[in-house]
Write a protein that holds these residues in place. Structure first.
Motif: not given
Length: 159
Positions: A128, A131-133
């Motif tokens: 996650i 995917n976010l950063f």
């Protein structure tokens, strides 16, 4: 049909891991212990997997269309970049420390062992987070126009 095919592939993969003993972290760590009680089992499992995959890919390359999809989704990149190398290093460190990687961890999750649950939660948090950063960080670095100074972007060495 694609969901059923995915389920069956996962079931066969998990069964193969169980039968070969690759869900046992001690067996994997035994393979990585080159100067101790080395266990070559994992090498045979990998060789068998490569042989089966090679046959499967050879058959798939001859087909005009996949059975359960509108088109083939072959990789379109073959370059080696910093995110790939960094990810490989992190994977190797984690695999060497824990003796487990994502596939066997998911199979072992059925036993609800606390260390495996913690491993899977940490693995999901890392996915996650990437995917976010992570994608945006690498995109900013690699998408800069040529000739433009990118020194203002922080590097991993800067902290």
């Amino acid at each position: 049909m694609p969901v059923l095919a995915s389920f069956l592939c996962g079931l066969i993969f998990g069964a193969g891991l169980l039968i070969s003993g690759m869900t046992d972290p001690l067996k994997v760590l035994g393979f990585l212990d080159l100067f101790g009680a080395w266990d070559a089992t994992l090498a045979f499992v990998m060789a068998g997997a490569v042989a089966v995959s090679a046959i499967g890919f050879a058959i798939a390359r001859r087909c005009t269309a996949p059975a359960f999809s509108a088109r083939f989704l072959w990789p379109d990149r073959n370059d080696i970049d910093a995110p790939l190398v960094g990810g490989a290093i992190l994977f190797g460190i984690g695999w060497g420390l824990a003796g487990i990687c994502p596939g066997p961890a998911l199979v072992n999750l059925a036993g609800l062992s606390l260390p495996i649950v913690v491993f899977v939660v940490a693995m999901l948090a890392g996915m996650i987070g990437q995917n976010l950063f992570g994608k945006n960080l690498w995109r900013r670095r690699t998408m800069a126009p040529r000739g433009v100074e990118t020194a203002s972007l922080p590097s991993r060495a800067d902290g």
